[in-house]
Design an enzyme around this catalytic site. Structure first.
Site, short mmCIF file in Angstrom:
data_model
loop_
_atom_site.label_atom_id
_atom_site.label_comp_id
_atom_site.label_asym_id
_atom_site.label_seq_id
_atom_site.Cartn_x
_atom_site.Cartn_y
_atom_site.Cartn_z
N ARG B 49 0.85 -1.19 0.00
CA ARG B 49 0.00 0.00 0.00
C ARG B 49 0.89 1.24 0.00
NH1 ARG B 49 1.69 2.02 3.94
NH2 ARG B 49 0.62 3.96 3.48
N ARG B 92 -7.63 -1.05 -7.15
CA ARG B 92 -7.89 0.11 -6.29
C ARG B 92 -8.11 1.34 -7.17
NH1 ARG B 92 -4.76 0.96 -1.04
NH2 ARG B 92 -6.87 1.67 -0.49
N GLN B 197 -2.50 2.34 9.98
CA GLN B 197 -1.18 2.45 9.33
C GLN B 197 -0.27 3.41 10.08
OE1 GLN B 197 -4.15 2.76 7.77
NE2 GLN B 197 -4.13 1.84 5.75
N ASP B 238 -2.61 10.37 -2.57
CA ASP B 238 -2.88 9.25 -3.49
C ASP B 238 -3.20 9.73 -4.89
OD1 ASP B 238 -3.67 8.25 -0.59
OD2 ASP B 238 -3.06 6.54 -1.81
N ASN B 247 -6.30 11.76 -0.34
CA ASN B 247 -5.38 11.03 0.54
C ASN B 247 -6.23 10.27 1.55
OD1 ASN B 247 -2.63 10.42 1.33
ND2 ASN B 247 -2.95 11.69 3.14
#
Lengths: 347, 347
Positions: B49, B92, B197, B238, B247
């Protein structure tokens, strides 16, 4: 609608009984509490939590202290009750209601002439505190319900429901009352890290009542506000000083984001939550253990040796609060702290 | 300082190897990935990721597809590679880097005249993508480090570190570069629900580098901002359209709160993250499964039947971003999307 009490006096055994909030929604467990020490542990472990519920717990705690105390001399008897009061009072520093509930019962006992009447008065007053809390929640509910549109989605944080009060709830009381009057209210509940009271308790309460509820992570709230999915925010409070609302950590973030999006931000709280002679700087924000953040279920998620900060509450300045909904009236901007004081003193 | 790659090509076995990010910090596990299907699963499960790392994974994924494809006819060979590309691309939807990495390698292969040279070109280009990502992170780090005070506390969200990139990191690259130049930087990392995370990966990375790091729940950030504990916020991205930064969910909340407190809010991202021909409304925000929110470790916290919304990302409008730190320069307010486009096109 859920009118179940979260804690109550069991007259047959002269003990306090309460729903253990740490194991919901997986387990519905009623604990029998026979000593003040056990009650202090229950408050410390958040088996009992929620500002108004802590007020009731404080009141019944003194009633319990009075029932179990074996002293026959009134002075000795009261000395033991005072010691027990301090044990209870020291469990959690931020919510004011706990100390308020304790003081309500102790003040009543002070005028008693003998131990027997002090015992009776303590229990009678504690029952009054619980009854009044329920009545206050219903009044808060009615006043708050009038503020909501006929169809709306309301965001709430943590649990200010029947589990957090003697019953009905403050923030959830407003939602329950609105639904009772036929309004179409959907609820978004933030899970409320670290102890997930929103996911565990608020969702459980509202599902029992058949109220539409969706759980989100805490940080999703701002995204939903921006995308037009939230019409109002309603939270409870643990203490309201003349300049700030203390409530579960995360409340301030929601207040800032609601302000940014012009979404009304309501605080629903009984007058027992008000401490308007104090300022924000006078209040200690409780910091709790790191393991509440690091460990969930059977897994630890934070590396060993990493620092953790775990504030249980934050402070929201009153200028970010659209209105405070109390049992005596709705305080709108500019929120008048003198009015708060007069409401409190004439109670 | 941690220069470990998060995924790399193992030339001895012609496979991709990567650190499984789902089991850190408890287990450090290297997975050998021999098929495109397994790589797609790894991306979908977030074993791999982080936007730049997904770009590298996309590039190596096509290199892997080219090595394992058994077709001898170039047209058949490329048809199979295209199918594999679509399998990877569909995992994704929000991060742009994945598709960017895939396209970098496929575009190179298109000019090849035979299968053997296509295989060689694919692997060479994928290695370039990984090398360039590391170089970009270092350039982002240097440019970003210059923006930080000599002594400061920086808030970050999720993981934009070496695990999220080929190495060094974007947001954490800025922090690493600042520390390398002797600045005293303390880091507050938000745990980043639902998949933690920040608590798991960012804390683990920074502890390995001996950088001062503290984990908080996501909703604690605003409280720390208000009490003067945060000097800057730095996050990754992202996808960056001409009007918004996509993001990890929660980024927008931090941006609103940073704006409210006049705290600089920086986005650190390579130009491969930019998609400035698109607008926010063109981008799909990935929604992931309810179990990511409801179940942690061995325990389920949301009552059965309760609805859950689990957005993986949010969008932060550019006007809330103090500056975007890229490998080619720092874009400050007012952020000029034409400049973004020209930086991108001249790359």
């Amino acid at each position: 609608m859920n009118e179940t009490a979260t804690l109550w006096w069991d007259a047959s055994t002269n003990t306090i009984r309460y729903i253990d909030q740490t194991v919901l929604p997986n387990v519905y467990s009623i604990i029998e509490c026979t000593t003040v020490g056990r009650l202090a542990t229950a408050i410390n472990r958040l088996e009992i939590r929620g500002a108004p519920a802590l007020g009731v717990a404080g009141a019944y705690g003194i009633a319990l202290a009075a029932q179990v105390c074996q002293k026959n001399d009134l002075k000795d008897f009261m000395a033991e009750v005072y010691r027990d009061a301090e044990i209870l009072r020291s469990t959690r520093p931020t919510a004011i209601n706990l100390g308020w509930g304790i003081d309500q019962v102790i003040d009543t006992m002070r005028s008693c002439q003998d131990v027997a009447s002090a015992r009776l008065s303590a229990l009678a007053k504690a029952r009054d505190v619980a009854r009044e809390d329920t009545a206050s929640c219903h009044m808060i509910g009615e006043r708050g319900a009038a503020l909501l549109p006929c169809t709306c989605t309301v965001l709430t944080h943590c649990n200010a429901g029947s589990l957090a009060c003697s019953s009905w709830g403050t923030a959830l009381g407003v939602i329950r009352s609105a639904v009772s009057t036929g309004k179409q209210v959907k609820v978004i509940t933030c899970e409320t890290r670290p102890l997930l009271q929103g996911a565990r308790l608020t969702a459980w309460e509202l599902i029992q009542d058949g109220i539409d509820v969706t759980v989100i992570t805490d940080s999703t709230a701002a995204h939903l506000m921006r995308t037009g999915k939230i019409d109002a925010v309603i939270v409870g409070a643990d203490r309201i000083t003349c300049d700030a609302v203390f409530n579960k950590i995360g409340t301030y973030m929601h207040a800032v984001c609601a302000h940014h999006h012009n979404i009304p931000f309501y605080v629903a709280a009984p007058l027992s939550t008000f401490d308007t002679k104090k300022r924000e700087r006078d209040v200690i924000i409780e910091e709790r253990g790191r393991e509440e953040v690091t460990t969930i279920g059977n897994r630890t998620f934070v590396p060993d040796g990493c620092k953790v900060k775990n504030f249980a509450f934050d402070a929201t300045p009153l200028d970010l609060v659209t209105a405070i909904i109390t049992e005596r009236g709705v305080l709108r901007q500019p929120i008048d702290t003198d009015l708060l004081l007069s409401l409190k003193s004439t109670k």
